[in-house]
Write a protein that holds these residues in place. Structure first.
Motif, PDB file in Angstrom:
ATOM      1  N   ALA A   1       5.385  11.569   5.907  1.00 24.17           N
ATOM      2  CA  ALA A   1       5.933  11.786   4.561  1.00 24.17           C
ATOM      3  C   ALA A   1       7.181  10.932   4.347  1.00 24.17           C
ATOM      4  O   ALA A   1       7.395  10.391   3.261  1.00 24.17           O
ATOM      5  CB  ALA A   1       6.266  13.266   4.367  1.00 24.17           C
ATOM      6  N   ARG A   2       8.000  10.792   5.389  1.00 26.44           N
ATOM      7  CA  ARG A   2       9.211   9.980   5.222  1.00 26.44           C
ATOM      8  C   ARG A   2       8.845   8.508   5.026  1.00 26.44           C
ATOM      9  O   ARG A   2       9.455   7.817   4.216  1.00 26.44           O
ATOM     10  CB  ARG A   2      10.149  10.174   6.408  1.00 26.44           C
ATOM     11  N   LEU A   3       7.833   8.034   5.744  1.00 24.04           N
ATOM     12  CA  LEU A   3       7.412   6.633   5.557  1.00 24.04           C
ATOM     13  C   LEU A   3       6.913   6.415   4.126  1.00 24.04           C
ATOM     14  O   LEU A   3       7.157   5.377   3.517  1.00 24.04           O
ATOM     15  CB  LEU A   3       6.291   6.260   6.525  1.00 24.04           C
ATOM     16  N   ILE A   4       6.184   7.394   3.603  1.00 25.13           N
ATOM     17  CA  ILE A   4       5.591   7.213   2.268  1.00 25.13           C
ATOM     18  C   ILE A   4       6.625   7.438   1.164  1.00 25.13           C
ATOM     19  O   ILE A   4       6.731   6.631   0.233  1.00 25.13           O
ATOM     20  CB  ILE A   4       4.396   8.179   2.061  1.00 25.13           C
ATOM     21  N   TYR A   5       7.387   8.507   1.265  1.00 23.50           N
ATOM     22  CA  TYR A   5       8.198   8.916   0.110  1.00 23.50           C
ATOM     23  C   TYR A   5       9.646   8.452   0.164  1.00 23.50           C
ATOM     24  O   TYR A   5      10.265   8.318  -0.891  1.00 23.50           O
ATOM     25  CB  TYR A   5       8.168  10.455  -0.030  1.00 23.50           C
ATOM     26  N   HIS A   6      10.199   8.258   1.359  1.00 26.13           N
ATOM     27  CA  HIS A   6      11.602   7.894   1.431  1.00 26.13           C
ATOM     28  C   HIS A   6      11.709   6.375   1.544  1.00 26.13           C
ATOM     29  O   HIS A   6      11.456   5.804   2.606  1.00 26.13           O
ATOM     30  CB  HIS A   6      12.262   8.574   2.640  1.00 26.13           C
ATOM     31  N   THR A   7      12.069   5.729   0.463  1.00 27.90           N
ATOM     32  CA  THR A   7      11.937   4.267   0.438  1.00 27.90           C
ATOM     33  C   THR A   7      12.887   3.575   1.406  1.00 27.90           C
ATOM     34  O   THR A   7      12.681   2.413   1.738  1.00 27.90           O
ATOM     35  CB  THR A   7      12.163   3.716  -0.985  1.00 27.90           C
ATOM     36  N   ALA A   8      13.945   4.266   1.855  1.00 27.29           N
ATOM     37  CA  ALA A   8      14.858   3.626   2.811  1.00 27.29           C
ATOM     38  C   ALA A   8      14.427   3.848   4.259  1.00 27.29           C
ATOM     39  O   ALA A   8      15.018   3.287   5.176  1.00 27.29           O
ATOM     40  CB  ALA A   8      16.280   4.159   2.609  1.00 27.29           C
ATOM     41  N   ALA A   9      13.391   4.658   4.485  1.00 27.33           N
ATOM     42  CA  ALA A   9      12.990   4.969   5.866  1.00 27.33           C
ATOM     43  C   ALA A   9      12.374   3.760   6.567  1.00 27.33           C
ATOM     44  O   ALA A   9      12.516   3.589   7.770  1.00 27.33           O
ATOM     45  CB  ALA A   9      11.998   6.136   5.877  1.00 27.33           C
TER      46      ALA A   9
ATOM     47  N   PRO B   1       0.805  -1.233   0.000  1.00 26.57           N
ATOM     48  CA  PRO B   1       0.000   0.000   0.000  1.00 26.57           C
ATOM     49  C   PRO B   1       0.836   1.281   0.000  1.00 26.57           C
ATOM     50  O   PRO B   1       0.440   2.272  -0.610  1.00 26.57           O
ATOM     51  CB  PRO B   1      -0.847  -0.113   1.274  1.00 26.57           C
ATOM     52  N   LEU B   2       1.996   1.260   0.677  1.00 27.03           N
ATOM     53  CA  LEU B   2       2.822   2.482   0.683  1.00 27.03           C
ATOM     54  C   LEU B   2       3.325   2.787  -0.727  1.00 27.03           C
ATOM     55  O   LEU B   2       3.427   3.952  -1.131  1.00 27.03           O
ATOM     56  CB  LEU B   2       4.001   2.327   1.652  1.00 27.03           C
TER      57      LEU B   2
END
Ligand SMILES: [Zn+2]
Length: 427
Positions: free
Chosen positions: A405-413, A331-332
């Protein structure tokens, strides 16, 4: 009561930090606070960020069997939605009820492990290999419910009315397992499915029509007149340009325009895809109160096109996400696709100004509506504790403004995820 402590938990207005959650013996939230419980209690601690379990608002479980197997084609030949559909028909024709149940179980299990905790199954593979109804007409629907029950995922079964091969076309031989010749035949199927959902306490029922190309307009109207207004109604619409052109030719209207003019398409209506809309449809659809179900990874994989999300959201439209062909089960990743396709076409950045909270509110609340579930917040006392627990990378520092936003957009987060279903780990 069993208690958890998390770094933070996302509600519809923002993060609860830290988050203490008490879960009763039935898996329902009994305590939710940023303060520990007053009574001394053992705590299970997870240094992780908690998102609500995602509703998957559009699934064809059997297509899990072919996901990733339709990517090669003879050099020089065309590979598009319509050639993919031939592969899908071959897959559909090959499945016994046992195979359907096994594939659906494997599919639902993967959905759960990636954070979907409820699935809306848009189900049209009704009949046996010869196209004859099974002795139990709802056999295949029961198998889907059995697969959901084994995996633990919630399910809203949408038995689908599928009548024809295309605008003005009889059904093709390869569509024989899908066909209900009349609305009456469909209502009998719906009655049997109604009994089937009673076997599982996380199962519910909706109703649906495959698309305008697969059913006569008069039959669709009859189904809408007789079906319960309390149940969600689902229909595919305007996924492909050819479908819009054929619709204009045969009934003189674009699909979404026709639906809005001819059906009571209010808040219980969920139109899947709506990829190709004119300006008028974007605004009328948003104003109607109906919802759109977007399936970004499938729409990309099939070369459908890009939904006008930015225009639709600006007009006040509501939307959810679905995994559809099962090519994407994260889902992300679907959320990223939703926003990035807009950025690529508008040449601007964030579609949503608040770092993903609006996006989450839409897909959670509209997705729950699509499943016939109601709620006032992401997590509520008395509701099943279903959650996607995100473990972050070692250098991740929680800051409420940017964490989502970091969970959604930053794939390494996100270093890893686990899913809680009724307060129990699903893995
Ligand atoms: Zn679909």
């Amino acid at each position: 009561m069993k208690y958890f402590r998390f770094t933070a938990l996302l509600q519809s207005q923002g993060w609860l930090q830290p988050a203490y959650v008490g879960v009763d013996a039935n898996g329902r939230v009994g305590y939710l606070s940023n303060q520990p419980p007053a009574e001394p209690a053992a705590l299970e601690t997870a240094e992780a960020l908690v998102l609500p379990g995602f509703p998957n608002a559009h699934s064809h479980a059997f297509q899990y069997a072919m996901a990733g197997y339709a990517e090669r084609h003879p050099p020089g030949s065309t590979d598009d939605f319509w050639t993919w559909r031939q592969t899908m028909y071959r897959c559909a024709l090959s499945l016994t009820p046992d195979a359907m149940e096994q594939i659906a179980y494997a599919c639902y299990r993967q959905m759960l492990l990636h954070g979907y905790t409820h699935v809306v199954e848009f189900h049209y593979l009704h009949h046996d290999e010869q196209g004859k109804p099974y002795a139990n007409p709802a056999e295949m629907g029961e198998r889907l419910i059995a697969a959901a029950a084994r995996s633990g995922i919630g399910i809203t079964l949408i038995p689908v009315f599928y009548q024809k091969g295309g605008f003005g076309q009889p059904a093709l031989p390869e569509q024989r397992r899908f066909i209900c010749p009349t609305p009456d035949a469909y209502f009998r199927l719906l009655d049997d499915a109604q009994r089937a959902v009673k076997h599982y306490d996380r199962a519910a029922l909706g109703f649906g029509v495959h698309s305008l190309r697969a059913a006569e307009p008069a039959a669709i109207k009859e189904i809408m007149r007789h079906a319960s207004a309390d149940m969600p109604f689902h229909i595919h619409a305007a996924e492909q340009k050819k479908e819009v052109e054929d619709c204009l030719k045969h009934i003189g209207k674009r699909p979404v325009g026709w639906i809005l003019e001819n059906l009571p398409a209010g808040s219980n209506a969920h139109l899947v895809h709506c990829t190709h809309l004119c300006n008028e449809e974007v605004h009328n659809l948003a104003a109607s109160g109906a919802h759109v179900v977007l399936c970004p990874s499938t729409e990309a994989n099939l070369g459908d096109g890009i939904f006008r999300l930015k225009d639709y959201v600006n007009a006040g439209g509501q939307f959810s996400i679905g995994s559809d062909s099962q090519i994407g089960l994260n889902p992300l990743e679907e959320l990223r696709w939703l926003d990035y396709t807009q950025r690529l076409t508008t040449h601007q950045r964030s579609t949503f100004a608040d770092g993903g909270l609006t996006l989450m509110r839409q897909v959670i609340f509209s997705g729950r509506d699509a499943a016939g579930l109601t709620s006032d917040d992401f997590f509520e006392t008395g509701h099943s504790f279903d959650a996607l627990v995100c473990y972050t990378s070692p250098d991740f520092r929680f800051q409420a403004d940017d964490a989502l936003a970091r969970l959604i957009y930053h794939t390494a987060a996100v270093a890893g995820v686990r899913t809680l279903l009724s307060g129990r780990w699903a893995d």
